[in-house]
Design an enzyme around this catalytic site. Structure first.
Site, mmCIF file in Angstrom:
data_model
loop_
_atom_site.group_PDB
_atom_site.id
_atom_site.type_symbol
_atom_site.label_atom_id
_atom_site.label_comp_id
_atom_site.label_asym_id
_atom_site.label_seq_id
_atom_site.Cartn_x
_atom_site.Cartn_y
_atom_site.Cartn_z
ATOM 1 N N LYS A 1 -5.036 -1.399 6.373
ATOM 2 C CA LYS A 1 -6.289 -2.138 6.264
ATOM 3 C C LYS A 1 -7.407 -1.447 7.047
ATOM 4 O O LYS A 1 -7.276 -1.177 8.238
ATOM 5 C CB LYS A 1 -6.116 -3.563 6.800
ATOM 6 N N ASP B 1 0.819 -1.212 0.000
ATOM 7 C CA ASP B 1 0.000 0.000 0.000
ATOM 8 C C ASP B 1 0.849 1.257 0.000
ATOM 9 O O ASP B 1 0.424 2.302 -0.505
ATOM 10 C CB ASP B 1 -0.934 0.005 1.212
ATOM 11 N N ASP C 1 1.458 -1.803 4.995
ATOM 12 C CA ASP C 1 0.184 -2.388 4.578
ATOM 13 C C ASP C 1 -0.904 -1.762 5.432
ATOM 14 O O ASP C 1 -0.824 -1.807 6.671
ATOM 15 C CB ASP C 1 0.215 -3.907 4.764
#
Length: 583
Positions: free
Chosen positions: A469, A450, A467
Site C-alpha cells: 500500500k 498484490d 499486500d
C-alpha cells in the site's frame, strides 16, 4: 562560465524533459514564432490568431506581444490556461494557435508546454528567469532560415544530453533496446521522476495472459514518466534517421520462472553510428557542447528545487576546476551555499550526470568532467538549501546500502504516492525477488493479493501473501483491508475454485506448506501489533508489516551475506518488522 543568479521565486518551470511532442515541422514553427522576420510569424499574427483566438481569450494581447521588438513572449501567453474538459477548452495560447491538433485546428496547453520545453532543450529559445519569458537564440534564428533544417535538428538532438545518452546506449548496431531498458539507464537513480517500470515485471504480466486487449493495455499504458521521456526521445531520433524501430524477443528470469515475450524497441542506424562518432569528437569534428539547464536535474517531489540546485552547483564546480576532484572537496564547496552533503550522495549525483548523458570520469573517491557544457544560469533562493525529511532519510540510508543498487531508494518516494501504487508494487516485488532471493510473482488486480513470495530450498520452505500500500500519510490497516487479507488466507487454505475463479494460490508449489502474510508500506500508523494479531488468530497464521526503509536494509544485509531468508522468517511475529529483529 555557469552563472549563479539571485531570484525571489521559490519555484521554477519544468524544463529539460519532454512528452507528447514529436512533430519536427511543428517544432520548427514554434521556434519561428520568436523570429519577427519569418513567414510563419507573419502568418500567426495576420491569420491564425485572429481566426482561432477570441478577444476574451487574449487575442489583442497576443498580437501586441508578437509585434513587440525584440520578441520576448511570456510563458503564460505562450502556453495558455488549463481548462476542463480539455475537449471544450478554448484556444488561449500562442503556441496552441501555432500547431494544428488531431481533432481541432489548435492544440491544448499540455502539448503546447511540451513544444516550448523541446525548443528550449534544443537550445533554440532562451528562458529569462526575471521576466518568465522566452526569446530566440542565434541557433534558433539559423534554424528558422535554414534550407537544411534536418541537419541542424540532428546536431541539436545530439547536444541534448538525454538524446546523446540514448544514442550511446545503442552504439552497438546489433543491440535492440526497449524504452524500459533505455529509461532504466537514464537520469538520476533512486528518486521520483527517474523511475522505470521493471522490464521483467512487464514481460511476466504479458506472458501471464492471452487476452489481446489486456496485453495491448500493458504495452501502451504501463509506463512511468521516465519511460515516456525515453520513448519520446527515441522516436525523435527515429524521425531524424539516427535510430530505427525494431522488435525485441525477450526471455529473462522472474523469480523462479523464465518469462518470454516480444516488445518494440530501437536500434541504431549506420547514419546514427556516424553521427555518434562525430559528436564524440575526432580529428575532423569537434566535440559537441551539451545543452544543459538547471531544471533537467530533477522533475518531481518536494525537494525538486533543492536537488536541482545541488546538482547544478556540483556541475559548476567540476566545470570550473576542469580536473579530477574528490567528492569531499565537492562537499566542502557546497557548504558555502549551506548545503551539507556526504560523499556518497555526491557520487550518486555524478553517476546521475553520466546517466543523463554528460561524460564524466568517476572512481570510488573522485570525479572529473569530460564534456563541454553550455553556459546556463543557476537561480539561487536561500530557502532552497533546506532538505525535506524524506531526502534526509534517503541520504542517511544511502551510505548504509553497500550491496544493492541505490535505484531502490526510489521506493521511498513511491511508498508515499498513491497515484503510483502499481509502480510501487512492481518495484517492491522486484526488491523481494531479485535482492532477497524469494520466488513468486506480482499479481494485483481484482480478487488477487498484490503478490506472493515463497522459498522452497532445503533450509527454507515457506510462502508469504503480500499486500502493498502506497499512502501519503502512512498506512493504518483499516478493517476492510484486514478482511481482504483474511479472505486471501482462507482461499489459500481451502483452495477451492468456487471461492476464487482465478486460483491465484497455484503459484505456490506443492512443497510449500507453511504460510505467512505481510503488509508493505512507507510507514504504519496505529497499533499494528493488535491489528496483525487479530488477523493471525483467525486461521493461526502469523504475519508482519514491513516499512520500505526496513525492507531496503534487510535486502542489503541479505546481499551482504549477513542474513538469510531463514533469519527473515524468524522476524515474522505479528508486529511491525523493525531493525532490531534482525540485528
Amino acid at each position: 562560465m555557469i552563472n549563479i543568479i539571485q531570484t525571489t521565486s521559490k519555484k521554477t518551470r519544468a524544463f529539460g524533459w519532454i512528452q507528447d511532442a514529436g512533430n519536427l515541422d511543428a517544432l520548427c514553427n514554434v521556434v519561428a514564432i520568436f523570429d519577427e522576420t519569418s513567414a510563419f510569424h507573419s502568418e500567426l499574427v495576420k491569420n491564425k490568431i485572429p481566426l482561432l483566438v477570441k478577444e476574451e481569450n487574449g487575442q489583442s494581447e497576443m498580437i501586441a506581444a508578437l509585434n513587440s521588438r525584440p520578441v520576448a513572449l511570456n510563458y503564460k501567453l505562450l502556453i495558455g490556461s488549463h481548462t476542463t474538459p480539455r475537449s471544450e477548452s478554448p484556444c488561449d495560447g500562442i503556441v496552441q494557435a501555432a500547431i494544428k491538433g488531431q481533432k481541432r485546428d489548435y492544440i491544448g496547453d499540455w502539448p503546447a508546454d511540451n513544444f516550448v520545453r523541446w525548443a528550449q532543450a534544443f537550445g533554440f529559445i532562451y528562458y529569462d528567469y526575471g521576466t518568465d519569458s522566452f526569446s530566440i537564440t542565434e541557433s534558433g534564428k539559423t534554424l528558422v532560415h535554414s534550407t537544411n533544417q534536418k541537419e541542424l535538428l540532428i546536431q541539436a538532438a545530439l547536444s541534448y544530453p538525454p538524446a546523446y545518452r540514448i544514442m550511446s546506449l545503442l552504439k552497438n548496431p546489433v543491440d535492440v533496446l526497449t524504452k524500459f531498458e533505455l529509461a532504466g539507464k537514464l537520469g538520476f537513480v533512486g528518486e521520483d521522476g527517474f523511475i522505470s517500470y521493471p522490464l521483467a515485471s512487464i514481460i511476466a504480466a504479458m506472458a501471464s495472459t492471452t487476452d489481446s486487449k489486456e496485453r495491448n493495455d500493458i504495452r501502451s499504458d504501463w509506463e512511468s514518466s521516465l519511460d515516456k521521456y525515453a520513448r519520446t526521445i527515441a522516436q525523435w531520433l527515429v524521425k531524424l534517421g539516427l535510430l530505427k524501430n525494431d522488435i525485441k524477443e525477450i526471455s529473462l528470469q522472474y523469480g523462479n520462472q523464465f518469462v518470454s515475450d516480444t516488445l518494440s524497441g530501437f536500434r541504431i542506424t549506420p547514419v546514427g553510428e556516424r553521427y555518434l562518432r562525430n559528436t564524440g569528437g575526432n580529428s575532423r569534428h569537434g566535440k559537441n557542447e551539451k545543452i544543459v539547464s538547471y531544471e533537467m536535474f530533477a522533475t518531481k517531489g518536494a525537494d525538486r528545487e533543492y536537488l536541482r540546485l545541488r546538482r547544478s552547483l556540483v556541475l559548476k564546480f567540476l566545470d570550473d576546476k576542469k580536473r579530477k576532484c574528490s567528492f569531499e572537496s565537492i562537499c566542502d564547496y557546497l557548504k558555502h551555499y549551506d548545503l551539507k552533503e556526504i560523499a556518497e550522495t555526491i557520487k550518486d549525483d555524478v553517476q546521475g550526470f553520466i546517466n543523463l548523458g554528460i561524460e564524466m570520469s568517476i572512481d570510488d573517491t573522485t570525479a572529473e568532467l569530460k564534456d563541454l557544457i553550455c553556459n546556463f544560469p543557476i537561480p539561487l533562493y536561500k530557502d532552497l538549501t533546506k532538505k525535506s525529511e524524506l531526502s534526509t532519510t534517503k541520504d542517511e540510508i544511502r551510505a548504509n546500502l553497500k550491496n544493492i543498487s541505490h535505484e531502490y531508494l526510489s521506493l521511498l518516494d513511491l511508498a508515499f504516492d498513491s497515484s503510483q501504487n502499481r509502480l510501487f508494487e512492481m518495484k517492491a516485488m522486484e526488491l523481494f525477488l531479485h535482492e532477497y532471493g524469494f520466488n513468486g510473482n506480482h499479481l494485483g488486480g481484482v480478487s488477487k493479493p498484490d503478490g506472493v513470495l515463497f522459498t522452497c530450498s532445503d533450509d527454507d520452505h515457506y510462502g508469504i501473501i503480500v499486500d502493498m500500500k502506497a499512502y501519503s500519510k502512512g498506512y493504518a490497516l483499516p478493517v476492510g483491508q484486514r478482511d481482504e487479507m483474511l479472505r486471501y488466507i482462507r482461499e489459500n487454505i481451502e483452495r477451492k475454485k468456487e471461492l476464487n475463479q482465478n486460483e491465484w494460490w497455484k503459484i505456490f508449489p506443492g512443497s510449500v506448506d507453511k504460510f505467512y502474510f505481510m503488509f508493505v508500506s512507507g510507514v504504519f500508523k496505529g497499533d499494528m501489533a493488535e491489528k496483525l494479531g487479530k488477523i493471525a488468530m483467525v486461521h493461526n497464521i502469523n504475519g508482519t508489516a514491513i516499512s520500505i526503509l526496513t525492507a531496503l536494509l534487510i535486502a542489503d544485509k541479505i546481499q551482504g551475506k549477513k542474513m538469510t531468508l531463514q533469519d527473515f522468517e524468524h522476524g515474522i511475529c505479528n508486529k511491525e518488522y523493525i531493525i532490531s529483529n534482525i540485528a
